[in-house]
Design a protein around this motif. Structure first.
Motif, PDB file in Angstrom:
ATOM      1  N   ASP A 122     -64.224   7.208   8.793  1.00 31.21           N
ATOM      2  CA  ASP A 122     -63.461   7.415  10.103  1.00 31.21           C
ATOM      3  C   ASP A 122     -63.162   6.122  10.545  1.00 31.21           C
ATOM      4  O   ASP A 122     -63.926   5.050  10.619  1.00 31.21           O
ATOM      5  N   VAL A 123     -62.061   5.908  11.589  1.00 32.30           N
ATOM      6  CA  VAL A 123     -61.985   4.945  12.573  1.00 32.30           C
ATOM      7  C   VAL A 123     -61.808   5.793  13.983  1.00 32.30           C
ATOM      8  O   VAL A 123     -61.193   7.075  14.154  1.00 32.30           O
ATOM      9  N   GLN A 124     -62.598   5.042  14.918  1.00 31.90           N
ATOM     10  CA  GLN A 124     -62.562   5.919  16.263  1.00 31.90           C
ATOM     11  C   GLN A 124     -62.115   4.846  17.291  1.00 31.90           C
ATOM     12  O   GLN A 124     -62.240   3.746  17.129  1.00 31.90           O
ATOM     13  N   ILE A 125     -61.867   5.573  18.519  1.00 35.38           N
ATOM     14  CA  ILE A 125     -61.852   4.782  19.730  1.00 35.38           C
ATOM     15  C   ILE A 125     -62.640   5.490  20.749  1.00 35.38           C
ATOM     16  O   ILE A 125     -62.333   6.419  21.008  1.00 35.38           O
ATOM     17  N   GLY A 126     -63.494   4.646  21.440  1.00 34.25           N
ATOM     18  CA  GLY A 126     -64.233   5.004  22.443  1.00 34.25           C
ATOM     19  C   GLY A 126     -65.189   6.217  22.007  1.00 34.25           C
ATOM     20  O   GLY A 126     -65.387   7.251  22.742  1.00 34.25           O
ATOM     21  N   GLY A 127     -65.433   6.216  20.725  1.00 33.05           N
ATOM     22  CA  GLY A 127     -66.364   7.479  20.180  1.00 33.05           C
ATOM     23  C   GLY A 127     -65.662   8.596  19.637  1.00 33.05           C
ATOM     24  O   GLY A 127     -66.021   9.715  19.282  1.00 33.05           O
ATOM     25  N   LYS A 128     -64.046   8.562  19.678  1.00 27.22           N
ATOM     26  CA  LYS A 128     -63.414   9.617  19.490  1.00 27.22           C
ATOM     27  C   LYS A 128     -62.677   9.145  17.944  1.00 27.22           C
ATOM     28  O   LYS A 128     -62.031   8.422  18.126  1.00 27.22           O
ATOM     29  N   LYS A 129     -62.617  10.341  17.123  1.00 29.01           N
ATOM     30  CA  LYS A 129     -61.827   9.807  15.831  1.00 29.01           C
ATOM     31  C   LYS A 129     -60.388   9.932  16.104  1.00 29.01           C
ATOM     32  O   LYS A 129     -59.643  10.754  16.691  1.00 29.01           O
ATOM     33  N   ILE A 130     -59.850   8.943  15.422  1.00 29.24           N
ATOM     34  CA  ILE A 130     -58.220   8.921  15.524  1.00 29.24           C
ATOM     35  C   ILE A 130     -57.818   8.631  14.037  1.00 29.24           C
ATOM     36  O   ILE A 130     -56.488   8.786  13.857  1.00 29.24           O
ATOM     37  N   SER A 131     -58.560   8.604  13.053  1.00 24.78           N
ATOM     38  CA  SER A 131     -58.254   8.403  11.661  1.00 24.78           C
ATOM     39  C   SER A 131     -59.500   8.609  10.707  1.00 24.78           C
ATOM     40  O   SER A 131     -60.501   8.172  10.997  1.00 24.78           O
ATOM     41  N   GLY A 132     -59.203   9.561   9.730  1.00 25.68           N
ATOM     42  CA  GLY A 132     -59.992   9.779   8.806  1.00 25.68           C
ATOM     43  C   GLY A 132     -59.579   9.464   7.357  1.00 25.68           C
ATOM     44  O   GLY A 132     -58.254   9.553   7.105  1.00 25.68           O
ATOM     45  N   SER A 133     -60.460   9.600   6.239  1.00 23.29           N
ATOM     46  CA  SER A 133     -59.713   9.433   5.090  1.00 23.29           C
ATOM     47  C   SER A 133     -60.544  10.018   3.978  1.00 23.29           C
ATOM     48  O   SER A 133     -61.764  10.463   3.999  1.00 23.29           O
ATOM     49  N   ALA A 134     -60.018   9.969   2.802  1.00 26.43           N
ATOM     50  CA  ALA A 134     -60.697  10.545   1.546  1.00 26.43           C
ATOM     51  C   ALA A 134     -60.358   9.436   0.446  1.00 26.43           C
ATOM     52  O   ALA A 134     -59.337   8.812   0.338  1.00 26.43           O
ATOM     53  N   GLN A 135     -61.390   9.453  -0.617  1.00 30.43           N
ATOM     54  CA  GLN A 135     -61.274   8.576  -1.592  1.00 30.43           C
ATOM     55  C   GLN A 135     -61.440   9.128  -3.105  1.00 30.43           C
ATOM     56  O   GLN A 135     -62.114  10.165  -3.027  1.00 30.43           O
ATOM     57  N   LEU A 136     -60.577   8.299  -3.947  1.00 25.90           N
ATOM     58  CA  LEU A 136     -60.554   9.070  -5.419  1.00 25.90           C
ATOM     59  C   LEU A 136     -60.803   7.609  -6.136  1.00 25.90           C
ATOM     60  O   LEU A 136     -60.085   6.722  -6.047  1.00 25.90           O
ATOM     61  N   ARG A 137     -61.549   7.784  -7.160  1.00 27.84           N
ATOM     62  CA  ARG A 137     -61.793   6.939  -8.227  1.00 27.84           C
ATOM     63  C   ARG A 137     -61.241   7.410  -9.587  1.00 27.84           C
ATOM     64  O   ARG A 137     -62.030   8.389 -10.024  1.00 27.84           O
ATOM     65  N   ARG A 138     -60.374   7.158 -10.244  1.00 31.93           N
ATOM     66  CA  ARG A 138     -59.942   7.422 -11.407  1.00 31.93           C
ATOM     67  C   ARG A 138     -59.399   6.432 -12.434  1.00 31.93           C
ATOM     68  O   ARG A 138     -58.267   5.836 -11.991  1.00 31.93           O
ATOM     69  N   TRP A 139     -59.742   6.579 -13.669  1.00 31.47           N
ATOM     70  CA  TRP A 139     -59.323   5.574 -14.501  1.00 31.47           C
ATOM     71  C   TRP A 139     -59.863   4.218 -14.067  1.00 31.47           C
ATOM     72  O   TRP A 139     -60.996   3.895 -13.461  1.00 31.47           O
ATOM     73  N   GLY A 140     -58.862   3.225 -13.966  1.00 27.86           N
ATOM     74  CA  GLY A 140     -58.834   1.880 -13.177  1.00 27.86           C
ATOM     75  C   GLY A 140     -58.490   1.845 -11.899  1.00 27.86           C
ATOM     76  O   GLY A 140     -58.362   0.727 -11.557  1.00 27.86           O
ATOM     77  N   VAL A 141     -58.258   2.891 -11.275  1.00 24.58           N
ATOM     78  CA  VAL A 141     -57.733   2.846  -9.852  1.00 24.58           C
ATOM     79  C   VAL A 141     -58.714   3.376  -8.995  1.00 24.58           C
ATOM     80  O   VAL A 141     -59.350   4.751  -9.097  1.00 24.58           O
ATOM     81  N   LEU A 142     -58.513   2.787  -7.707  1.00 18.51           N
ATOM     82  CA  LEU A 142     -59.200   3.510  -6.391  1.00 18.51           C
ATOM     83  C   LEU A 142     -58.134   3.868  -5.601  1.00 18.51           C
ATOM     84  O   LEU A 142     -57.231   3.201  -5.194  1.00 18.51           O
ATOM     85  N   ALA A 143     -57.804   4.911  -5.189  1.00 20.63           N
ATOM     86  CA  ALA A 143     -56.897   5.649  -4.256  1.00 20.63           C
ATOM     87  C   ALA A 143     -57.554   5.996  -2.980  1.00 20.63           C
ATOM     88  O   ALA A 143     -58.593   6.794  -3.264  1.00 20.63           O
ATOM     89  N   GLN A 144     -57.135   5.731  -1.979  1.00 25.23           N
ATOM     90  CA  GLN A 144     -57.624   6.319  -0.712  1.00 25.23           C
ATOM     91  C   GLN A 144     -56.543   6.627   0.251  1.00 25.23           C
ATOM     92  O   GLN A 144     -55.569   5.782   0.209  1.00 25.23           O
ATOM     93  N   HIS A 145     -56.661   7.854   0.748  1.00 24.89           N
ATOM     94  CA  HIS A 145     -55.518   8.244   1.790  1.00 24.89           C
ATOM     95  C   HIS A 145     -56.244   8.666   2.987  1.00 24.89           C
ATOM     96  O   HIS A 145     -57.216   9.129   2.905  1.00 24.89           O
TER      97      HIS A 145
END
Length: 233
Positions: A122-145
């Motif tokens: 997560d990314v937070q401002i003042g302890g509050k979440k403003i951005s979250g993310s998920a990640q996948l590793r498949r074959w030779g690629v790292l994908a984060q959205h």
């Protein structure tokens, strides 16, 4: 803006093309044209979604390729997907999340805010979440959205996600932090600059290749628009 199923299909099409080295490392920014719940690949719909509330608010459901928890997205969010070769990222998930999320941290700093990375993802401002993310590793690629909350409807988010059936005081948005709704193009530019600084590269603006679009169209029709896939669990 992209249809929910097509946006999920695009992420997978870019991943395939990147793995086959047909495209370079790619930062894909988009907004969805309808309110959407993006399910983690391994989640059970009925356990995480209030289906009655989702239907009432016209919220669509898609099952993304990565794991993690369900998130709510709408036109008030910018979604990013970063697809890079795995050799460019740390093997440790927390360190790789921190590396990618630094792009969002720098973007928010560029908008005059004081964000921080909050492990795991997560990314937070003042302890509050403003951005979250998920990640996948498949074959030779790292994908984060992930998503950046600009002017999202947090009340609807709390209605449709069972995990968020509580006061929304732990969430924030650019509207709340800045006191106004910034122009989406300004925010997109800040995100691109943030990722450019984080990775020490310059991104070139581009579109899906013909091969990526053809695969995305196929995946949208046969997979991401399919109730069998959405309600897989």
């Amino acid at each position: 803006m992209l249809a929910p199923a097509f946006s999920a299909a695009c992420d997978e099409a870019i991943l395939v093309a990147r793995n086959e080295e047909k495209v370079p490392n790619t930062l894909h920014l988009y907004r969805r044209n309808a309110p959407t719940i993006s399910m983690g690949h391994f989640e059970r719909v009925k356990e995480v979604v209030d289906l009655e509330a989702a239907s009432r608010h016209g919220v669509q459901i898609v099952r993304r390729m990565s794991g993690g928890s369900a998130i709510y997205t709408d036109q008030g969010q910018i979604i990013y997907s970063l697809l890079i070769d795995r050799a460019s990222a740390p093997g440790d998930p927390v360190r790789s999340f921190e590396m990618v999320c630094r792009g969002i941290v720098l973007a928010l700093e560029g908008l005059g805010l004081d964000p921080e990375f909050k492990p795991v993802n997560d990314v937070q401002i003042g302890g509050k979440k403003i951005s979250g993310s998920a990640q996948l590793r498949r074959w030779g690629v790292l994908a984060q959205h992930g998503s950046l909350l600009v002017d999202t409807d947090l009340d609807i988010m709390c209605e449709v996600l069972k995990a968020r059936k509580r006061p929304r005081g732990d969430m924030t948005s650019l509207r709340e932090e800045l006191g106004y709704v910034p122009d989406m193009e300004v925010v997109k530019t800040a995100i691109v600059r943030g990722f450019s600084s984080a990775f020490g590269v310059e991104f070139e603006r581009g579109d899906l290749t013909e091969e990526e679009r053809d695969l995305a169209d196929k995946l949208e029709k046969e997979k991401y628009s399919s109730p069998e896939h959405t309600y897989l669990r």
